[in-house]
Enzyme design. Structure first.
Site, PDB file in Angstrom:
ATOM      1  N   LYS A  52       0.026  36.964  56.220  1.00 44.28           N
ATOM      2  CA  LYS A  52      -0.055  37.573  57.557  1.00 44.28           C
ATOM      3  C   LYS A  52       1.175  38.456  57.799  1.00 44.28           C
ATOM      4  CE  LYS A  52      -2.829  33.743  59.316  1.00 44.28           C
ATOM      5  NZ  LYS A  52      -2.861  32.425  59.939  1.00 44.28           N
ATOM      6  N   GLN A  96       0.912  28.102  63.160  1.00 44.16           N
ATOM      7  CA  GLN A  96       0.065  27.817  61.996  1.00 44.16           C
ATOM      8  C   GLN A  96      -0.343  26.334  61.958  1.00 44.16           C
ATOM      9  OE1 GLN A  96      -1.066  30.189  59.678  1.00 44.16           O
ATOM     10  NE2 GLN A  96      -2.302  28.523  58.889  1.00 44.16           N
ATOM     11  N   ASP A 119      -4.595  33.878  68.388  1.00 41.26           N
ATOM     12  CA  ASP A 119      -5.528  33.037  67.622  1.00 41.26           C
ATOM     13  C   ASP A 119      -6.759  32.693  68.462  1.00 41.26           C
ATOM     14  OD1 ASP A 119      -5.050  32.529  64.955  1.00 41.26           O
ATOM     15  OD2 ASP A 119      -3.596  30.923  65.331  1.00 41.26           O
TER      16      ASP A 119
END
Ligand code: NAD
Length: 291
Positions: A52, A96, A119
């Site tokens: 990412k 994460q 997200d």
């Protein structure tokens, strides 16, 4: 059989975003800034976060990686989240998953400010998505929708069987595909670990989205001729003959199922790269919404 090439489409999307970022720079505007919080040293998480951050650099975003030790307390992580919420330089950030067991994931995700939740996991954003409102759509289902749209796959009135009901894949994709719009208007059945006789559903499916995380689970005798297959599963299978000590495989027994499918995503190179592209897209949207 046609391949739904997630790598190719994700590169197209990244190029489109890079053009927009270059224009922002030319106009003297602030470029999007994505931060990622990683707790501990889980191998797969390190790979995903690294990828990412690299993608951010390639397309001209600013990026910040906050790598915290495994023993970070919940309180310290929540403080970090508050700092990111308050930092005007950060447009969006991700925490994460999975987090170490001593940290309550739900508590942390609830603390992420919805305007920076690229997200799309915060209940406010999930609720907006379910109502068809403008929001951040979780990157993996967003990527699947974009792949279907760009390949012009007919979904209207099609029987779509989703395998798996997780909050990050199965449930949101079932909501999105049943809504009105392009790559949607499908008739969706959600199946899960308590479903009785899964094959009865998959054999009738025009489209199958598989997100359970079990290697080579979906076999040829479970699908009908012409089915569209979206394989979300990614499992690391140990293999000492490989340099990395493992290989990646999906939920679908590709060699068996591909000859029967009209379209199929490979693993790797299908849904995975799309997920990263759509996270970047959400960060661009966050920048645009904040300006
Ligand atoms: P999860 O473990 O949270 O959920 C798995 C789901 O599968 C559950 O809802 C469970 O009910 C269902 N399930 C388990 N056994 C089943 C069975 N026999 N029949 C029917 N359903 C069954 O998983 P997740 O987080 O949604 O991830 C699923 C897979 O997708 C994993 O391999 C993960 O690595 C992968 N994944 C890939 C991406 C990507 O970008 N490509 C993103 C997220 C997750």
């Amino acid at each position: 059989m046609n391949i739904l090439d997630g790598r190719k489409i994700s590169n197209q999307i990244k190029e489109e975003i890079a053009v927009e970022v270059a224009q922002m720079k030319e106009r003297g505007e602030k470029v999007p800034h994505l931060a990622a919080v990683l707790v501990g040293n889980d191998g797969a998480s390190l790979t995903y976060v690294g990828s990412k951050v690299r993608s951010c650099k390639k397309i001209g975003f600013e990026s910040t990686l906050i790598h915290l030790p495994e023993e970070t307390t919940e309180v310290d992580l929540l403080r970090q989240v508050e700092d990111l919420n308050a930092n005007p330089d950060i447009d969006g950030y991700i925490v994460q998953l999975p987090l170490p067991k001593h940290i309550d994931e739900e508590k942390v995700l609830m603390a992420v400010h919805p305007d920076k939740d690229v997200d799309g996991f915060h209940p406010t954003n999930f609720g907006k998505m379910a109502l068809g409102m403008e929001t951040f759509i979780p990157a993996t289902p967003f990527g699947i929708m974009e792949l279907l749209r760009r390949y012009d796959i007919e979904t209207e009135g099609k029987h779509t069987v989703v395998i798996g009901r997780s909050n990050i894949v199965g449930r949101p994709i079932s909501v999105l595909m049943s809504q009105k719009g392009k790559a949607a208007n499908a008739t969706v059945t959600v199946t899960h670990s308590r479903t009785k006789d899964l094959t009865e559903f998959t054999q009738k499916a025009d489209i199958i989205v598989s997100a359970l995380g079990s290697p080579d689970f979906l076999k040829a005798d479970m699908v009908k001729e012409g089915v569209v297959i979206i394989d979300v599963g990614i499992t690391r299978v140990p293999d000492e003959t490989r340099e990395k000590g493992y290989y990646l495989t999906g939920d679908v027994d590709f060699d068996q199922v591909a000859p029967k499918a009209s379209y199929i995503t490979p693993v790797p190179g299908g849904v995975g790269p799309m997920t990263i592209a759509m996270l970047l897209k959400n960060t661009l949207l966050a920048r645009e919404r904040h300006s």
